[in-house]
Motif scaffolding. Sequence first.
Motif, PDB file in Angstrom:
ATOM      1  N   SER A  37       0.821  -1.216   0.000  1.00  0.00           N
ATOM      2  CA  SER A  37       0.000   0.000   0.000  1.00  0.00           C
ATOM      3  C   SER A  37       0.853   1.263   0.000  1.00  0.00           C
ATOM      4  N   LEU A  38       2.032   1.181   0.598  1.00  0.00           N
ATOM      5  CA  LEU A  38       2.896   2.363   0.702  1.00  0.00           C
ATOM      6  C   LEU A  38       3.923   2.437  -0.418  1.00  0.00           C
ATOM      7  N   LEU A  39       3.805   1.564  -1.429  1.00  0.00           N
ATOM      8  CA  LEU A  39       4.733   1.643  -2.557  1.00  0.00           C
ATOM      9  C   LEU A  39       4.694   3.008  -3.243  1.00  0.00           C
ATOM     10  N   PRO A  40       3.498   3.627  -3.437  1.00  0.00           N
ATOM     11  CA  PRO A  40       3.512   4.985  -4.023  1.00  0.00           C
ATOM     12  C   PRO A  40       4.304   5.984  -3.190  1.00  0.00           C
ATOM     13  N   LEU A  41       4.204   5.892  -1.869  1.00  0.00           N
ATOM     14  CA  LEU A  41       4.995   6.796  -1.031  1.00  0.00           C
ATOM     15  C   LEU A  41       6.486   6.501  -1.151  1.00  0.00           C
ATOM     16  N   THR A  42       6.824   5.208  -1.301  1.00  0.00           N
ATOM     17  CA  THR A  42       8.222   4.858  -1.486  1.00  0.00           C
ATOM     18  C   THR A  42       8.755   5.438  -2.791  1.00  0.00           C
ATOM     19  N   ARG A  43       7.939   5.338  -3.858  1.00  0.00           N
ATOM     20  CA  ARG A  43       8.363   5.927  -5.127  1.00  0.00           C
ATOM     21  C   ARG A  43       8.480   7.448  -5.015  1.00  0.00           C
ATOM     22  N   MET A  44       7.563   8.060  -4.257  1.00  0.00           N
ATOM     23  CA  MET A  44       7.670   9.505  -4.026  1.00  0.00           C
ATOM     24  C   MET A  44       8.973   9.851  -3.308  1.00  0.00           C
ATOM     25  N   GLU A  45       9.318   9.022  -2.339  1.00  0.00           N
ATOM     26  CA  GLU A  45      10.550   9.268  -1.585  1.00  0.00           C
ATOM     27  C   GLU A  45      11.768   9.202  -2.494  1.00  0.00           C
ATOM     28  N   ARG A  46      11.814   8.177  -3.358  1.00  0.00           N
ATOM     29  CA  ARG A  46      12.962   8.041  -4.260  1.00  0.00           C
ATOM     30  C   ARG A  46      13.012   9.186  -5.262  1.00  0.00           C
ATOM     31  N   THR A  47      11.835   9.566  -5.768  1.00  0.00           N
ATOM     32  CA  THR A  47      11.809  10.689  -6.699  1.00  0.00           C
ATOM     33  C   THR A  47      12.252  11.979  -6.020  1.00  0.00           C
ATOM     34  N   ALA A  48      11.804  12.187  -4.775  1.00  0.00           N
ATOM     35  CA  ALA A  48      12.212  13.388  -4.034  1.00  0.00           C
ATOM     36  C   ALA A  48      13.722  13.401  -3.804  1.00  0.00           C
ATOM     37  N   GLU A  49      14.308  12.235  -3.519  1.00  0.00           N
ATOM     38  CA  GLU A  49      15.760  12.163  -3.344  1.00  0.00           C
ATOM     39  C   GLU A  49      16.472  12.515  -4.643  1.00  0.00           C
ATOM     40  N   ALA A  50      15.929  12.020  -5.772  1.00  0.00           N
ATOM     41  CA  ALA A  50      16.550  12.352  -7.058  1.00  0.00           C
ATOM     42  C   ALA A  50      16.428  13.837  -7.360  1.00  0.00           C
ATOM     43  N   ILE A  51      15.266  14.434  -7.029  1.00  0.00           N
ATOM     44  CA  ILE A  51      15.098  15.876  -7.243  1.00  0.00           C
ATOM     45  C   ILE A  51      16.056  16.663  -6.360  1.00  0.00           C
ATOM     46  N   THR A  52      16.220  16.204  -5.118  1.00  0.00           N
ATOM     47  CA  THR A  52      17.164  16.869  -4.213  1.00  0.00           C
ATOM     48  C   THR A  52      18.586  16.779  -4.744  1.00  0.00           C
ATOM     49  N   ALA A  53      18.889  15.661  -5.436  1.00  0.00           N
ATOM     50  CA  ALA A  53      20.231  15.484  -5.987  1.00  0.00           C
ATOM     51  C   ALA A  53      20.478  16.352  -7.216  1.00  0.00           C
ATOM     52  N   GLY A  54      19.427  17.028  -7.716  1.00  0.00           N
ATOM     53  CA  GLY A  54      19.632  17.933  -8.831  1.00  0.00           C
ATOM     54  C   GLY A  54      18.800  17.660 -10.060  1.00  0.00           C
ATOM     55  N   GLN A  55      18.044  16.552 -10.098  1.00  0.00           N
ATOM     56  CA  GLN A  55      17.211  16.238 -11.258  1.00  0.00           C
ATOM     57  C   GLN A  55      15.868  16.964 -11.129  1.00  0.00           C
ATOM     58  N   LEU A  56      15.877  18.251 -11.406  1.00  0.00           N
ATOM     59  CA  LEU A  56      14.706  19.089 -11.154  1.00  0.00           C
ATOM     60  C   LEU A  56      13.562  18.838 -12.126  1.00  0.00           C
ATOM     61  N   ASP A  57      13.812  18.143 -13.225  1.00  0.00           N
ATOM     62  CA  ASP A  57      12.752  17.882 -14.192  1.00  0.00           C
ATOM     63  C   ASP A  57      11.903  16.678 -13.837  1.00  0.00           C
ATOM     64  N   LEU A  58      12.295  15.899 -12.827  1.00  0.00           N
ATOM     65  CA  LEU A  58      11.522  14.724 -12.441  1.00  0.00           C
ATOM     66  C   LEU A  58      10.214  15.133 -11.791  1.00  0.00           C
TER      67      LEU A  58
END
Length: 506
Positions: free
Chosen positions: A184-205
């Motif tokens: 059930s929390l897989l969408p939140l997990t994907r959000m977390e990974r995407t947020a980490e990638a955005i924090t790393a500089g991938q602002l287009d994600l």
Amino acid sequence: MTSLRAPRSLRRRLVLGVTVLATLAVLAAELVGFLVLRSWLLDGVDQRLTDFRPMPATAFLDKRRPGKPEPEALPSDFRVYFYDARGKRLPQKLGTDNRPGPQLPDSTDRLPTQGSPTSVAADTGDGNWRVLRRDGPRDLTVVIALPLDTVDGATSKILWLNGLLLIITMAAVWALGREVVRLSLLPLTRMERTAEAITAGQLDLRLPDTDPHTEIGRLGTVLNTMLHRLQQALHERETSETRLRRFVADAGHELRTPLTAIQGFAQLALRSDRRTAKERQVADRHIAQNAERMSLLVDDLQLLTQLDRHPDYQQEEVDLLSLAADAVSAAALQRPGHPVSLSPLPEHDTDVDTGEGKGELDVVEVVGDPHRLRQIVDNLLANAHTHTPPGTRINVRVGAGQAGARTGGTNAPGRVSMAPPFPAGTRVAVVEVEDDGPGLTATDAARVFERFYRADPARTRARGGSGLGLAIATAITQGHGGRLELDPGEDRGATFRLVLPLPPPS
């Protein structure tokens, strides 16, 4: 002494909450089942006690006759006890076996109420009995008793079974709950990974889960909107910083040229003993010209700063036709090498009555500052004179119409403006300044309204001023709620268009 703390992980909290709720639900169901079963078993025992009919009491009382056997044995688990008329317990009883009997008082004063079965403990051990009081013949009181070994045994087994079932249920719910919560929390997990990638500089994600029918999907949509706006804000900030750096560099470049000239001629003036009168006159003239040039540049910069921070415009009715006619007359006197004409907008673009004669001019009034609006028209005429060769015709058109691709005020292919478009169909007033010169390239047109930008790559003054005229005109236009735009017309002239909203009809 340390206190218990709730788990910090959302996943563990959900699993723990589900497990606790499931445990309470199973425990409540088992408790209800246990109470119902025990009540049902006790009702069965009570029914047996109520239906039991022992042998007549007279037979029992006459058992002392010679030759009569003592009827003490009963063919069941029943036991019968007797109390005499004075309420004293008699030693005689019916029914014998090896198990301890019930704890009964010595007198009837402490016996339970007649007709209501009651549970009592055994004389010795952990057993229990169910007893029922009745009235007998000859003022006797009869107490019938049945052991509760079957009931206690069944309820004991049920308790052990319920306890084992509860433990199994807790373990199963914990194991299955972890997996269900993880899925059930897989969408939140994907959000977390995407947020980490955005924090790393991938602002287009962007967050992948945006289903509007789920809470996580709606959260993803909101976060994507926020990320888009943040990215736009960062881009605008970078653009603003780049523009500011270029502005400072251009201002420094524009000021450096007159300052260098003034410094050179001033140093030349110090050598007064070596200069002729003509040289002194030339040096003084150049110092005065460069000082005036630098003063005009500083005035333009101050005007831009004032327009950006604290614009102060008069609000009065302005006749754009009269204003354009005055500007055309002044331009014709100051720059006779460029023929200037004044005409109305083409009829297919207007929605106002221009008179019976074709091409007649009509009054077009807007609300604004007449001096600032005149400054815009003067800047557009000066720009056309400066950037076109001598003899180039300049046509100024004035009229009113609806915002559109031909009239102006909206976006069109190749059209450039720093202001947003008007909604299609908005009533607007238009002043066009069109020339038959060489026009502008797409690259120059895209930056023509920027401050200090000049199409001349050498950045000399041979083809115009410092590049602030159109920037000032843009700032004044936007201060009036209007739009200054350009149709480049490469190789076929250029058209600058001042578009102002008309007041609503009274």
